[in-house]
Design a protein around this motif. Structure first.
Motif, short mmCIF file in Angstrom:
data_model
loop_
_atom_site.label_atom_id
_atom_site.label_comp_id
_atom_site.label_asym_id
_atom_site.label_seq_id
_atom_site.Cartn_x
_atom_site.Cartn_y
_atom_site.Cartn_z
N VAL A 1 23.38 -12.32 45.84
CA VAL A 1 22.38 -13.04 46.62
C VAL A 1 22.27 -14.47 46.11
O VAL A 1 22.31 -14.70 44.90
N THR A 2 22.18 -15.42 47.01
CA THR A 2 22.07 -16.82 46.61
C THR A 2 20.63 -17.26 46.38
O THR A 2 20.38 -18.20 45.63
N ASP A 3 19.69 -16.58 47.02
CA ASP A 3 18.28 -16.95 46.87
C ASP A 3 17.46 -15.67 46.60
O ASP A 3 16.86 -15.10 47.53
N PRO A 4 17.43 -15.22 45.35
CA PRO A 4 16.71 -13.98 45.04
C PRO A 4 15.23 -14.03 45.39
O PRO A 4 14.66 -13.01 45.80
N ALA A 5 14.61 -15.20 45.26
CA ALA A 5 13.18 -15.31 45.55
C ALA A 5 12.91 -15.05 47.02
O ALA A 5 11.99 -14.31 47.38
N ALA A 6 13.72 -15.66 47.91
CA ALA A 6 13.52 -15.47 49.34
C ALA A 6 13.80 -14.02 49.74
O ALA A 6 13.09 -13.45 50.58
N GLU A 7 14.83 -13.43 49.15
CA GLU A 7 15.17 -12.05 49.46
C GLU A 7 14.04 -11.11 49.06
O GLU A 7 13.61 -10.26 49.85
N LEU A 8 13.56 -11.24 47.84
CA LEU A 8 12.49 -10.37 47.35
C LEU A 8 11.21 -10.58 48.15
O LEU A 8 10.52 -9.62 48.51
N GLU A 9 10.90 -11.83 48.46
CA GLU A 9 9.68 -12.10 49.23
C GLU A 9 9.75 -11.43 50.61
O GLU A 9 8.76 -10.85 51.07
N ARG B 1 19.88 -5.60 41.48
CA ARG B 1 19.62 -7.03 41.27
C ARG B 1 19.36 -7.35 39.79
O ARG B 1 19.68 -8.45 39.32
N ALA B 2 18.78 -6.41 39.06
CA ALA B 2 18.58 -6.64 37.63
C ALA B 2 19.92 -6.72 36.91
O ALA B 2 20.09 -7.51 35.97
N ASP C 1 2.61 -12.70 45.80
CA ASP C 1 2.72 -13.71 44.73
C ASP C 1 2.75 -13.05 43.36
O ASP C 1 3.57 -13.41 42.50
N ALA C 2 1.88 -12.07 43.14
CA ALA C 2 1.83 -11.40 41.83
C ALA C 2 3.14 -10.66 41.54
O ALA C 2 3.67 -10.72 40.42
N LEU C 3 3.67 -9.98 42.55
CA LEU C 3 4.91 -9.22 42.34
C LEU C 3 6.12 -10.13 42.17
O LEU C 3 7.02 -9.83 41.38
N LEU C 4 6.15 -11.23 42.88
CA LEU C 4 7.24 -12.19 42.70
C LEU C 4 7.25 -12.70 41.26
O LEU C 4 8.31 -12.78 40.62
N HIS C 5 6.09 -13.05 40.74
CA HIS C 5 6.02 -13.57 39.37
C HIS C 5 6.31 -12.48 38.34
O HIS C 5 6.74 -12.79 37.23
N ALA C 6 6.09 -11.23 38.69
CA ALA C 6 6.38 -10.14 37.76
C ALA C 6 7.87 -9.81 37.72
O ALA C 6 8.38 -9.38 36.68
N LEU C 7 8.57 -10.01 38.84
CA LEU C 7 9.94 -9.50 38.96
C LEU C 7 11.02 -10.58 38.88
O LEU C 7 12.17 -10.26 38.52
N LEU C 8 10.70 -11.81 39.20
CA LEU C 8 11.72 -12.86 39.23
C LEU C 8 11.87 -13.53 37.87
O LEU C 8 10.87 -13.81 37.19
N PRO C 9 13.09 -13.84 37.45
CA PRO C 9 13.29 -14.67 36.25
C PRO C 9 12.67 -16.05 36.47
O PRO C 9 12.55 -16.53 37.60
#
Length: 252
Positions: free
Chosen positions: A116-124, A177-178, A227-235
């Motif tokens: 994936v090129t944009d993990p943040a967008a995918e996870l969101e 993804r991890a 927002d909370a889950l993104l900050h918990a899971l994304l590097p």
């Protein structure tokens, strides 16, 4: 002058009333008279739609789970009283439906994609879709949870039929993804998948059972959970890029 509405025209209201009553009271405690009152009908009129409370319960779960859309005025469902598959058959169909549909959307696409090129967008996208799913099926889940102790087959539907496929797909996504570094490596992916789903479920559904949580608007509830889950899971590096992008967007 508006004429008297037909039974087919009132049918969606009857099912909506049944969903609300069963979600509130559960199967055993709900009575046909309660549903009739909620729908603004006499109890005798309600029995024109179905012969038994079990039939009405099966229809209510079926529609609330989005297995079958409610008919409109021009889409008659058949002759009343309806011939309804048994509750056991409805539960079997629900298992099959979920097995065929999960994973779905962004989560299904992520599981098909190695990188994936944009993990943040995918996870969101995944988190927002799961939040929406919890909102859309809230009444069905409430009906099943309220009745699961009385009807063990419903407990199995809730746990192995509805929750387990989502949890398994989510755990597989977190693990894949991890391994590539797109997400943080959690202590245990299965436990983390449950944390994710339970967080989304509370903000989407169970906040309404809490006087303080019920005051949180739907949009804010979704933003807070995501927002909370993104900050918990994304590097951190992906979070920084995402936050900078959002700041630019807000400043435009």
């Amino acid at each position: 002058m508006t004429g008297k509405r037909s039974a087919h025209e009132r049918f969606p209201e009857v099912i909506g009333a049944a969903v609300r009553v069963f979600a509130r009271d559960g199967y055993r405690s709900a009575h046909m008279s309660d549903v009739a009152r909620e729908a603004g009908l006499s109890e005798a009129a309600l029995y024109r739609y179905v012969d038994r409370k079990e039939d009405l319960f099966a229809l209510a779960i079926r529609h609330a789970l989005l297995l079958e859309p409610l008919p409109g005025e021009d889409d008659p469902v058949g002759e009343f009283p309806l011939s309804v598959p048994s509750l056991a058959e409805m539960i079997r169909q629900a298992h099959e439906f979920v097995a065929a549909e999960v994973p779905f959307g962004a989560l299904a696409e992520a599981l098909r994609t190695a990188a994936v090129t944009d993990p943040a967008a995918e996870l969101e996208a995944i988190l927002r879709e799961l939040f929406t799913l919890e909102e859309q099926t809230a009444q069905a889940a409430d009906m099943i949870e309220r009745s699961a102790r009385e009807l063990p087959a419903l407990a199995d539907l809730l746990n192995s039929g509805l929750r387990r496929p989502v949890l398994d797909a989510l755990a597989s996504y977190l693990d894949s993804r991890a391994k590539t570094g797109a997400l943080r490596a959690p202590p245990d992916t299965a436990a983390t998948a449950r944390l994710v789903l339970e967080t989304l479920t509370w903000f989407a559904r169970h906040r309404h059972d809490d006087p303080y949580g019920a005051a949180i608007p739907a949009a804010l509830a979704q933003e807070t959970a995501v927002d909370a889950l993104l900050h918990a899971l994304l590097p951190a590096r992906f979070l920084t890029a995402r936050d900078e992008h959002h700041d630019l967007g807000e400043g435009e």
